[in-house]
Design an enzyme around this catalytic site. Structure first.
Site, PDB file in Angstrom:
ATOM      1  N   LEU A   8       0.815  -1.204   0.000  1.00  0.00           N
ATOM      2  CA  LEU A   8       0.000   0.000   0.000  1.00  0.00           C
ATOM      3  C   LEU A   8       0.857   1.266   0.000  1.00  0.00           C
ATOM      4  O   LEU A   8       0.458   2.296  -0.538  1.00  0.00           O
ATOM      5  CB  LEU A   8      -0.937   0.012   1.210  1.00  0.00           C
ATOM      6  CG  LEU A   8      -1.971  -1.115   1.267  1.00  0.00           C
ATOM      7  CD1 LEU A   8      -2.763  -1.047   2.580  1.00  0.00           C
ATOM      8  CD2 LEU A   8      -2.917  -1.034   0.083  1.00  0.00           C
ATOM      9  N   GLY A   9       2.022   1.195   0.614  1.00  0.00           N
ATOM     10  CA  GLY A   9       2.888   2.368   0.666  1.00  0.00           C
ATOM     11  C   GLY A   9       4.177   2.055   1.392  1.00  0.00           C
ATOM     12  O   GLY A   9       4.228   1.151   2.235  1.00  0.00           O
TER      13      GLY A   9
ATOM     14  N   GLY B 218       7.664   4.007   3.279  1.00  0.00           N
ATOM     15  CA  GLY B 218       8.303   5.220   3.769  1.00  0.00           C
ATOM     16  C   GLY B 218       9.716   4.931   4.224  1.00  0.00           C
ATOM     17  O   GLY B 218      10.240   3.822   4.034  1.00  0.00           O
TER      18      GLY B 218
ATOM     19  N   GLY C  52       9.415   2.182   7.162  1.00  0.00           N
ATOM     20  CA  GLY C  52       8.711   0.916   7.023  1.00  0.00           C
ATOM     21  C   GLY C  52       7.799   0.887   5.809  1.00  0.00           C
ATOM     22  O   GLY C  52       7.776   1.803   4.997  1.00  0.00           O
TER      23      GLY C  52
ATOM     24  N   VAL D 137       3.701  -0.469   4.462  1.00  0.00           N
ATOM     25  CA  VAL D 137       2.359  -0.916   4.816  1.00  0.00           C
ATOM     26  C   VAL D 137       1.851  -1.815   3.687  1.00  0.00           C
ATOM     27  O   VAL D 137       1.893  -1.441   2.505  1.00  0.00           O
ATOM     28  CB  VAL D 137       1.402   0.272   5.029  1.00  0.00           C
ATOM     29  CG1 VAL D 137      -0.002  -0.241   5.376  1.00  0.00           C
ATOM     30  CG2 VAL D 137       1.914   1.175   6.147  1.00  0.00           C
TER      31      VAL D 137
ATOM     32  N   LYS E  91       1.483  -3.064   8.967  1.00  0.00           N
ATOM     33  CA  LYS E  91       2.579  -2.099   8.992  1.00  0.00           C
ATOM     34  C   LYS E  91       3.832  -2.819   9.467  1.00  0.00           C
ATOM     35  O   LYS E  91       3.832  -3.445  10.526  1.00  0.00           O
ATOM     36  CB  LYS E  91       2.224  -0.953   9.949  1.00  0.00           C
ATOM     37  CG  LYS E  91       3.176   0.219   9.947  1.00  0.00           C
ATOM     38  CD  LYS E  91       2.602   1.319  10.842  1.00  0.00           C
ATOM     39  CE  LYS E  91       3.453   2.558  10.872  1.00  0.00           C
ATOM     40  NZ  LYS E  91       2.850   3.618  11.734  1.00  0.00           N
TER      41      LYS E  91
ATOM     42  N   ASP F 221       0.227  14.859  15.663  1.00  0.00           N
ATOM     43  CA  ASP F 221       0.546  14.912  14.229  1.00  0.00           C
ATOM     44  C   ASP F 221      -0.728  14.818  13.399  1.00  0.00           C
ATOM     45  O   ASP F 221      -0.835  14.004  12.476  1.00  0.00           O
ATOM     46  CB  ASP F 221       1.518  13.794  13.861  1.00  0.00           C
ATOM     47  CG  ASP F 221       2.213  14.026  12.521  1.00  0.00           C
ATOM     48  OD1 ASP F 221       2.291  15.196  12.083  1.00  0.00           O
ATOM     49  OD2 ASP F 221       2.693  13.051  11.924  1.00  0.00           O
TER      50      ASP F 221
END
Length: 358
Positions: A49-50, A52, A55, A57, A72, A165
């Protein structure tokens, strides 16, 4: 045999003799061929899914329950402090049960020594993605999203938790049936910077004294000059940034340097620009001004008050907000001590382009 001779061979594809029946592939061999990510107990990872810096996901499926989940995974090369922070996030999230907070089902360490967290899967975009692709949401949808988030944060505060955040990227949109009151249900995610407002011991206090944490475009001024003293009103400020993004498709405050961004937030000019913005309905402006006041004492003070004002605005009424809240006040701007703090943040944060990313 030359390549041309090979091209005209009588053998059938796969090297089978003519007329021979192909063997069925073994299911286990197929699974091995499509395996992605680390092995997660009870979960088959299906897609990414993504990704960064810390890490990735994945979308996965709990096979026993036949339930879609988000997984995650922290990169194995991440340092021990990040692993401790990841565990703290999982612990905090698992302790929060609310319809507007993404649920954590379980967490642990894989056999390949990678930390993982199995969470509720939301089949929808985040608010930042949605507005980028589709344009600003309508007024009622925007107010409903902020109301959902305020309810989620109020629930967290009951457990002495603040998020720190709040931003459009951390708001997932779960599509609802057309008969529902709103088109989406907002889901708050990413509690990586969350902290307790009371002392919970060293295991939960991983932020170094004086460290500044947050996203520059959406963090409240006190996260720069008093990071140890932030409270839930910091998250109310973040909700103001979310509402502005949802309504306009623009960040409430943008600048090319950290110091200029801080100055825009704390001096009167930034709020005056907001008050003059024709994209924001007039009866909504007092609400936004009361959420984005640079002095937290002049913001809306509680989530109950915020939800009440949101409902007034939804009804088309100009909210009555007591005191100086909801008004633009002249300001002397940031003092030299505050700008020195921002200079420190700028050095730690890196290049100015972080401030202009949409």
């Amino acid at each position: 045999m030359t390549p041309n001779e090979s091209d005209h061979s009588e053998a059938s594809p796969g090297g089978l003799e003519p007329g021979a029946e192909p063997e069925a592939l073994e299911p286990t061999r197929i699974e091995e061929a499509v395996q992605i990510g680390p092995p997660i107990p009870g979960v088959r990872l299906e897609s990414t899914l993504g990704t960064g810096g810390q890490g990735t996901v994945f979308r996965g499926r709990q096979e026993y329950l036949n339930r879609a989940v988000a997984v995650k995974v922290l990169h194995r090369a991440t340092n021990a402090k990040m692993a401790d922070r990841f565990r703290r996030e999982a612990t905090i999230l698992a302790g929060l049960q609310h319809p507007n907070i993404v649920s954590c089902f379980s967490a642990g360490v894989s056999e390949t020594e990678e930390c993982f967290m199995i969470m509720e899967y939301i089949d929808g975009p985040d608010l930042h993605q949605y507005v980028k692709a589709q344009g600003p949401l309508g007024l009622d949808a925007s107010l409903c999203i902020v109301r959902d988030l305020a309810a989620a944060l109020a629930h967290g505060l009951e457990s002495s938790i603040i998020h720190r955040d709040i931003k459009p990227q951390n708001v997932l949109l779960k599509p609802l049936a057309s008969s529902e009151e709103a088109a989406f249900e907002a889901k708050l995610t990413d509690l990586g910077l969350a902290r307790f407002t009371i002392d919970k011991g060293e295991a939960f206090e991983l932020t170094e004294q004086g460290a500044v944490l947050g996203t520059p475009l959406t963090m409240a001024p006190e996260q720069s000059d008093d990071p140890a003293g932030v409270d839930h009103r910091t998250d109310i400020y973040g909700l103001g940034c979310v509402l502005h993004w949802s309504l306009t498709g623009r960040h409430a405050f943008t600048a090319r340097t950290m110091a200029a961004l801080y100055q825009l937030k704390t001096a009167g000019e930034g709020l005056k620009q907001l008050e003059a913005d024709p994209a924001i309905p007039e009866h909504v402006k007092p609400l936004l001004l009361a959420m984005l006041a640079p002095d937290r004492e002049e913001r809306l003070q509680t989530y109950a008050e915020l939800i009440e004002v949101l409902e007034q605005v939804r009804q088309g009424r100009t909210p009555r907000i007591s005191g100086a809240r909801g008004q633009v006040r002249a300001s002397a701007g940031a003092g030299p001590w505050a700008l020195a703090a921002v200079a420190t943040i700028g050095a730690a944060a890196g290049a100015w382009w972080l401030l202009t990313q949409g």
